[in-house]
Design a protein around this motif. Sequence first.
Motif, PDB file in Angstrom:
ATOM      1  N   ASP A   1       0.748  -1.187  -0.036  1.00 60.00           N
ATOM      2  CA  ASP A   1      -0.083   0.004  -0.143  1.00 60.00           C
ATOM      3  C   ASP A   1       0.882   1.268   0.138  1.00 60.00           C
ATOM      4  O   ASP A   1       0.188   2.274  -0.185  1.00 60.00           O
ATOM      5  N   SER A   2       2.416   1.200   0.117  1.00 62.63           N
ATOM      6  CA  SER A   2       3.148   2.312   0.379  1.00 62.63           C
ATOM      7  C   SER A   2       4.373   1.857  -0.621  1.00 62.63           C
ATOM      8  O   SER A   2       5.460   2.011  -0.083  1.00 62.63           O
ATOM      9  N   SER A   3       4.091   1.515  -1.870  1.00 58.85           N
ATOM     10  CA  SER A   3       5.256   0.907  -2.517  1.00 58.85           C
ATOM     11  C   SER A   3       6.091   2.208  -3.271  1.00 58.85           C
ATOM     12  O   SER A   3       7.444   1.871  -3.478  1.00 58.85           O
ATOM     13  N   ILE A   4       5.763   3.320  -3.318  1.00 60.36           N
ATOM     14  CA  ILE A   4       6.544   4.161  -4.104  1.00 60.36           C
ATOM     15  C   ILE A   4       7.717   4.790  -2.851  1.00 60.36           C
ATOM     16  O   ILE A   4       7.457   5.219  -1.704  1.00 60.36           O
TER      17      ILE A   4
ATOM     18  N   GLY B   1       5.509   6.930  -0.439  1.00 61.54           N
ATOM     19  CA  GLY B   1       4.699   6.412   0.638  1.00 61.54           C
ATOM     20  C   GLY B   1       3.362   6.166   0.170  1.00 61.54           C
ATOM     21  O   GLY B   1       2.416   5.432   0.725  1.00 61.54           O
ATOM     22  N   ASP B   2       3.045   6.577  -1.060  1.00 59.34           N
ATOM     23  CA  ASP B   2       1.902   6.360  -1.859  1.00 59.34           C
ATOM     24  C   ASP B   2       1.790   4.924  -2.475  1.00 59.34           C
ATOM     25  O   ASP B   2       2.780   4.292  -2.460  1.00 59.34           O
ATOM     26  N   GLY B   3       0.659   4.604  -2.778  1.00 59.54           N
ATOM     27  CA  GLY B   3       0.447   3.037  -3.044  1.00 59.54           C
ATOM     28  C   GLY B   3       0.763   2.843  -4.512  1.00 59.54           C
ATOM     29  O   GLY B   3       1.226   3.582  -5.472  1.00 59.54           O
ATOM     30  N   PRO B   4       0.470   1.558  -4.982  1.00 62.01           N
ATOM     31  CA  PRO B   4       0.875   1.017  -6.303  1.00 62.01           C
ATOM     32  C   PRO B   4      -0.297   1.490  -7.401  1.00 62.01           C
ATOM     33  O   PRO B   4      -1.375   1.943  -7.263  1.00 62.01           O
TER      34      PRO B   4
ATOM     35  N   LYS C   1      -1.668  -0.433 -27.635  1.00 59.73           N
ATOM     36  CA  LYS C   1      -2.915  -0.810 -28.345  1.00 59.73           C
ATOM     37  C   LYS C   1      -4.033  -0.256 -27.707  1.00 59.73           C
ATOM     38  O   LYS C   1      -5.176  -0.656 -27.701  1.00 59.73           O
ATOM     39  N   GLU C   2      -3.891   0.364 -26.420  1.00 63.94           N
ATOM     40  CA  GLU C   2      -5.092   0.730 -25.599  1.00 63.94           C
ATOM     41  C   GLU C   2      -5.770   1.701 -26.295  1.00 63.94           C
ATOM     42  O   GLU C   2      -5.557   2.679 -26.663  1.00 63.94           O
ATOM     43  N   LYS C   3      -7.062   1.427 -26.265  1.00 56.80           N
ATOM     44  CA  LYS C   3      -8.188   2.399 -26.682  1.00 56.80           C
ATOM     45  C   LYS C   3      -8.151   3.731 -25.880  1.00 56.80           C
ATOM     46  O   LYS C   3      -8.329   5.022 -26.403  1.00 56.80           O
ATOM     47  N   GLN C   4      -8.188   3.877 -24.503  1.00 54.87           N
ATOM     48  CA  GLN C   4      -8.141   4.716 -23.536  1.00 54.87           C
ATOM     49  C   GLN C   4      -6.833   4.977 -22.874  1.00 54.87           C
ATOM     50  O   GLN C   4      -6.596   3.726 -22.254  1.00 54.87           O
ATOM     51  N   PRO C   5      -6.331   5.909 -22.509  1.00 60.55           N
ATOM     52  CA  PRO C   5      -5.460   5.990 -21.645  1.00 60.55           C
ATOM     53  C   PRO C   5      -5.539   5.441 -20.477  1.00 60.55           C
ATOM     54  O   PRO C   5      -6.466   5.698 -19.752  1.00 60.55           O
ATOM     55  N   GLU C   6      -4.497   4.820 -19.705  1.00 63.97           N
ATOM     56  CA  GLU C   6      -4.669   4.203 -18.319  1.00 63.97           C
ATOM     57  C   GLU C   6      -4.748   5.286 -17.129  1.00 63.97           C
ATOM     58  O   GLU C   6      -3.627   6.004 -17.155  1.00 63.97           O
ATOM     59  N   ARG C   7      -5.626   5.317 -16.417  1.00 64.52           N
ATOM     60  CA  ARG C   7      -5.479   6.400 -15.374  1.00 64.52           C
ATOM     61  C   ARG C   7      -4.526   6.070 -14.182  1.00 64.52           C
ATOM     62  O   ARG C   7      -4.434   4.838 -13.967  1.00 64.52           O
ATOM     63  N   ILE C   8      -3.577   6.944 -13.872  1.00 67.08           N
ATOM     64  CA  ILE C   8      -2.628   6.775 -12.638  1.00 67.08           C
ATOM     65  C   ILE C   8      -3.302   7.222 -11.582  1.00 67.08           C
ATOM     66  O   ILE C   8      -3.513   8.196 -11.046  1.00 67.08           O
ATOM     67  N   THR C   9      -3.271   6.418 -10.590  1.00 65.58           N
ATOM     68  CA  THR C   9      -3.833   6.448  -9.217  1.00 65.58           C
ATOM     69  C   THR C   9      -2.669   6.779  -8.228  1.00 65.58           C
ATOM     70  O   THR C   9      -1.578   6.194  -8.463  1.00 65.58           O
ATOM     71  N   HIS C  10      -2.893   7.287  -6.782  1.00 62.24           N
ATOM     72  CA  HIS C  10      -1.931   7.585  -6.208  1.00 62.24           C
ATOM     73  C   HIS C  10      -2.393   6.877  -4.689  1.00 62.24           C
ATOM     74  O   HIS C  10      -1.629   7.214  -3.510  1.00 62.24           O
ATOM     75  N   ASN C  11      -3.496   6.224  -4.647  1.00 62.68           N
ATOM     76  CA  ASN C  11      -3.610   5.397  -3.392  1.00 62.68           C
ATOM     77  C   ASN C  11      -4.625   4.231  -3.758  1.00 62.68           C
ATOM     78  O   ASN C  11      -5.166   4.085  -4.829  1.00 62.68           O
TER      79      ASN C  11
END
Length: 213
Positions: free
Chosen positions: A39-42, A56-59, A133-143
């Motif tokens: 949960d705090s991989s960064i 401390g943010d997540g994956p 090949k992705e139709k839409q960009p993948e959203r980057i999350t921070h938690n």
Amino acid sequence: MLTTSLDINLFTQLAKGLARQFGDHCEIVLHDLTKEDIDSSIVVIENGHITNRKIGDGPSHVVLEALHEDPSLVKDRLGYLTKTADGRILKSTTLFIRDDDNKVIGIFAINYDITELMMFDTAVRSLISCDTKEKQPERITHNVNDLLDDLIEQSVALVGKPVALMTKDDKVAAIRFLNDSGAFLITKSGDKVSKFFGISKYTLYSYIDVNKR
């Protein structure tokens, strides 16, 4: 190993150098996959203002994929598109760091904000072209909560109908997607998924077992 101070110092030096070279539109991130608490991989980040993440943010999705997949199947991803929560488009590269046994122990990621460059697409096409090949960009999350919400949303989209109209088979398919995506590596994800799909945790685990057969 990645957790030694020498290696962390090395990646910190590399991150700082790349961030200085490419400027404040370039985010550099190191995920440590040897940590017990993912949960705090960064553990290293430069120009975190781009995705509003910090140490401390997540994956992200690719972190869960790396932990869930057979190491021999995990491949570096070069020049693909991602998207921040506020809609900025990034050109991303994800490099998987391995130990002597070929186990993935870390992820080194480069995320370059091309939002403004995309307005000048014709002039800078060679710079921002992406092999994806992705139709839409993948959203980057921070938690991990946002990440789990994203994965649940994707599972519903995969089935193509709201939970209220899902049959048992539909829910099994959605949970198969979540399991394959590594969603259940997230702490207490079972509780949230069970509640969302209106099933008990016992039923959830039985659906997971069905997918393993």
